[in-house]
Design a protein around this motif. Sequence first.
Motif, PDB file in Angstrom:
ATOM      1  N   ILE C 223       0.836  -1.202   0.000  1.00  0.00           N
ATOM      2  CA  ILE C 223       0.000   0.000   0.000  1.00  0.00           C
ATOM      3  C   ILE C 223       0.873   1.256   0.000  1.00  0.00           C
ATOM      4  O   ILE C 223       0.634   2.192  -0.763  1.00  0.00           O
ATOM      5  CB  ILE C 223      -0.961  -0.035   1.212  1.00  0.00           C
ATOM      6  N   GLU C 227       0.999   4.051  -2.877  1.00  0.00           N
ATOM      7  CA  GLU C 227       0.718   5.457  -2.602  1.00  0.00           C
ATOM      8  C   GLU C 227       1.857   6.337  -3.109  1.00  0.00           C
ATOM      9  O   GLU C 227       1.623   7.400  -3.694  1.00  0.00           O
ATOM     10  CB  GLU C 227       0.499   5.672  -1.099  1.00  0.00           C
ATOM     11  N   ASP C 258       0.285  13.453  16.346  1.00  0.00           N
ATOM     12  CA  ASP C 258      -0.409  12.480  17.187  1.00  0.00           C
ATOM     13  C   ASP C 258       0.257  11.129  16.938  1.00  0.00           C
ATOM     14  O   ASP C 258       0.217  10.613  15.815  1.00  0.00           O
ATOM     15  CB  ASP C 258      -1.897  12.447  16.811  1.00  0.00           C
ATOM     16  N   SER C 261      -1.302   8.445  14.630  1.00  0.00           N
ATOM     17  CA  SER C 261      -1.935   8.713  13.335  1.00  0.00           C
ATOM     18  C   SER C 261      -0.963   8.925  12.194  1.00  0.00           C
ATOM     19  O   SER C 261      -1.326   9.515  11.190  1.00  0.00           O
ATOM     20  CB  SER C 261      -2.886   9.908  13.424  1.00  0.00           C
ATOM     21  N   LEU C 264      -2.248   7.028   9.101  1.00  0.00           N
ATOM     22  CA  LEU C 264      -3.477   7.664   8.626  1.00  0.00           C
ATOM     23  C   LEU C 264      -3.144   8.956   7.881  1.00  0.00           C
ATOM     24  O   LEU C 264      -3.710   9.232   6.817  1.00  0.00           O
ATOM     25  CB  LEU C 264      -4.407   7.949   9.813  1.00  0.00           C
ATOM     26  N   HIS C 267      -2.125   8.151   4.429  1.00  0.00           N
ATOM     27  CA  HIS C 267      -3.277   7.810   3.585  1.00  0.00           C
ATOM     28  C   HIS C 267      -4.023   9.072   3.172  1.00  0.00           C
ATOM     29  O   HIS C 267      -4.480   9.196   2.035  1.00  0.00           O
ATOM     30  CB  HIS C 267      -4.246   6.902   4.340  1.00  0.00           C
ATOM     31  N   LEU C 268      -4.188   9.997   4.118  1.00  0.00           N
ATOM     32  CA  LEU C 268      -4.968  11.199   3.818  1.00  0.00           C
ATOM     33  C   LEU C 268      -4.258  12.066   2.778  1.00  0.00           C
ATOM     34  O   LEU C 268      -4.910  12.629   1.895  1.00  0.00           O
ATOM     35  CB  LEU C 268      -5.241  11.985   5.107  1.00  0.00           C
ATOM     36  N   PHE C 270      -2.356  10.886   0.476  1.00  0.00           N
ATOM     37  CA  PHE C 270      -2.594  10.151  -0.773  1.00  0.00           C
ATOM     38  C   PHE C 270      -3.964  10.503  -1.351  1.00  0.00           C
ATOM     39  O   PHE C 270      -4.101  10.831  -2.525  1.00  0.00           O
ATOM     40  CB  PHE C 270      -2.485   8.642  -0.516  1.00  0.00           C
ATOM     41  N   LEU C 271      -4.998  10.444  -0.494  1.00  0.00           N
ATOM     42  CA  LEU C 271      -6.349  10.735  -0.972  1.00  0.00           C
ATOM     43  C   LEU C 271      -6.458  12.185  -1.430  1.00  0.00           C
ATOM     44  O   LEU C 271      -7.135  12.487  -2.426  1.00  0.00           O
ATOM     45  CB  LEU C 271      -7.382  10.446   0.133  1.00  0.00           C
TER      46      LEU C 271
END
Lengths: 249, 362, 289
Positions: C223, C227, C258, C261, C264, C267-268, C270-271
């Motif tokens: 993944i 990405e 944090d 995270s 996460l 990923h964000l 990437f999105l």
Amino acid sequence: MTLLRIEGLVVRHGLLTAVREVDLTVASGEVVALVGANGAGKSTLLHAVAGSLPVARGRVLLGGTDVTAVPAHQRVRAGISLVPEGRLLFPGLSVLENLLVGVPARSRRGADEASALPRGGWDVERVLDAFPLLARLRDRPAGLLSGGEQQATAIGRALVADPALLLLDEVSLGLSPAAVDVVYASLEAVLAGGVGVVLVEQDIERALRTATRVVCLLEGRVTRDVAREHADREEITRAYFGTGTEVAS
Amino acid sequence: MTAVLEVGPAPTVQVVRWSRAASATVAGFVVLVAVAAAVPMLFVPLVGNRLTALLALVVLAVTWNALAGYAGLVSVGQQGFFGLGAYAVLALSDLGLNAYLSVPLAGVVCALAALPSSLLLFRLRAGQFAIGTWVLAEVFRLLVSRVPQLGAGTGRSLTSTTDVDPALRQAFTYWTALAMTVLVLVGAFLLLRSRVGIRLQAVRDDENAARSLGVGVTGEKRLVFVLGSGGAGVAGAITLTNSLTAQPDNMFGVQWAALMIFMVVIGGIGTFEGPIIGAVLLFAVQQLFDGFGNWYLVGLGVLAVVATLAAPRGVWGELAHRRGWTAAPLFHDVRWPALPLAPGAAARHDAADTTVREEGRR
Amino acid sequence: MRLLDAVVQGCLLGGQYALFAAGLSLVFGVLKVVNLAHGDLGILAAFAAIGLAAGAGLPLALAVGVVLVGMLAVGAALHAGLLARTTGALPQISMIATFGLSVVIGNTLQEVFSADPRALDLGSFGTAGVTVGGISVGLLPAAVLAVAVAALTGLHLVLTRTAFGRRVRATADDPATAALVGVDARRTYLVVTALAVGLAGLAGIAYAASSLVTPLAGPSRLIFAFEAVVIGGLGSLWGTLVGAVVLGVAQSVGSVVDPSSGVLAGHLVFLAVLATRPAGLLARTRVRA
């Protein structure tokens, strides 16, 4: 000498039979024009000879060697090069790189009989000499070329493999008349070089001017096979449109 | 011979979309559902519990196949919607909603979540789409893991049904699952038989030909993705009401994707009947090899790989291909009356018949 | 200061992702197949190296060499045995087969090596570092980034400057026509797959040297690699490097904000890139007639 011999060739597209029991020979130095209507099986026949379409029945012999089971990429080394319809260049590669891809990977080992075939002695340098256009465009990506420039590149790409048999599929299709003249003018050097040529050409006039022999295909069968001197234009047109096709070679 | 010539005006082409086998299937399906509905009255609760798990598998297989086998959307991230569905039931019942009513609602929630997701994911082509969905599933997992009310990373139990008598609870769970399975099966069948399904099959079978006929299917693909993700959510919701506990790493785990793919590939991708058979086969394997830990997953993986190599049509696809079987009539039989070529022959074009398609592609 | 430190560590982390991404992007670019087992193949190499070095007592360099050669062979076998043979009802069937392979590799490793995290022991080099302006830079992560840059540069040179590279690009453009000009497309695919899996092996070993590895870590590597490729822009090796660094920095900075995270945040990002620049940060504007 007999360069190419096709015996009882049958080629199918799924359930359709595109080429039916075709026998044909081509000698070195000969320029054979394949004429016929759309769907007569001309392109299919070229692709079967080049090895990019599987053969249902029959044999393809190059210089007496049966190459029916030889895959397309090895037939290039054996001496058969096809310039496909629509040019099909590699758009991500420059003109020079398109030519270089056509250069055989290694010295032609294991193709003893085939290497004895008469060839034109082509390599990248000679191609760039013969097609000054390409020398000028050598670093341009092939995707940015005009139709005529693409066609010259495609012919050059086939030539650098130094073929004994050159197959030309609709080289004038989609080009301006001026570009067609340029392409055919540059072909003269090729045709004079002693290799065997089979060309598929919609323009009968042009085909008759270029060829030494004319073969008519109708619905996958050879209906006429005559030397150019004996080719009667009207007769060819008739064969082309499928009227009065009882005459066999 | 002469009779053919004497047939007066132009012969009409008949399109047949039903068969006797199809009628038998419908009858069999109705009987099966009726019998299945009676199961909780007849057997010990444990059977109901296991059959519920089977129904969840059927829903997963059928919806994944609609995506991969019809819409060409190979998603490796449907576990995202599966997990989301399970957690939606938790959240909805926390809000005071009946847990069983929450199951269909969880499907709606997932479908709603799938719509904006598709806007992003559909920017990725075939292979990339697969990993893109996987990323999305991970995002869902990580987001849910951050909500303390839902048990964060360690998970939580569904408490709203604990005061119900266990046997009755299992019966309710099972009936809910059965109702949802019937809904998904009938819905998928009608969808794939509709214009949407026909357009999708046309594109799947020959994208270039379909495009040249003006068939573009982004809208149809999106619809299938949204509905299929809703279905995955329903399966997750069923699984939660059955197991009563949710834990992010399990509910959003990629092993669910592995199971979906296994069922569909083994059963027969791109056929309606195949995934159902695949679900039953997987269920049987699970009963037999429960407790073999990872080796069981290894076995499934090996089988799936071997199937893609040796029998890419899957169990049902091979049967349908060789015997011409179809139980669910997604096909269009075009019957040309009195054609001299092959009188009475039917040019069948349906999901199971892949001969022509494959020859076209080679 | 903490933020600057996070950015530096993120860049170094990007080296690891770039190594994984290079092979993934190569296979996708040439074969148009997404190898879903790419991450697992890297983890397989990592455990093989750990097994040979720690278990069988081979010298580290020898163990790594043996594994890398082995991975080339695995890659060739992957193409000959799987990718070249999967022709099914769906064009995506070979991708589905690689997913099956991913499940097989991960779970087999779990059974053989147990779920315990392990690492490849590099001795003192593994922990050595220098401090530049108050920011400590580990020698190993720096070396991994250097290897990644070297691998991507080498790949770029091979693809653009050699006859083999021309054949690869021609095959990627149009395999049928490549065959017509004498290119053995099947052999090209095989060599490309072998190279890509070799790169996955290198990435897996770098990963195991840098941090603890578990048998089921393959999917997360896949993944992250994916990405990196998408963030940077498909079809550009430099884009892949930039994408990997952006992802590494996002994760590392996210962890500062944090601690739980980091992933996460990656990923964000990437999105967000997918939403705003779907062709990637370094996408060349396509100029094509």
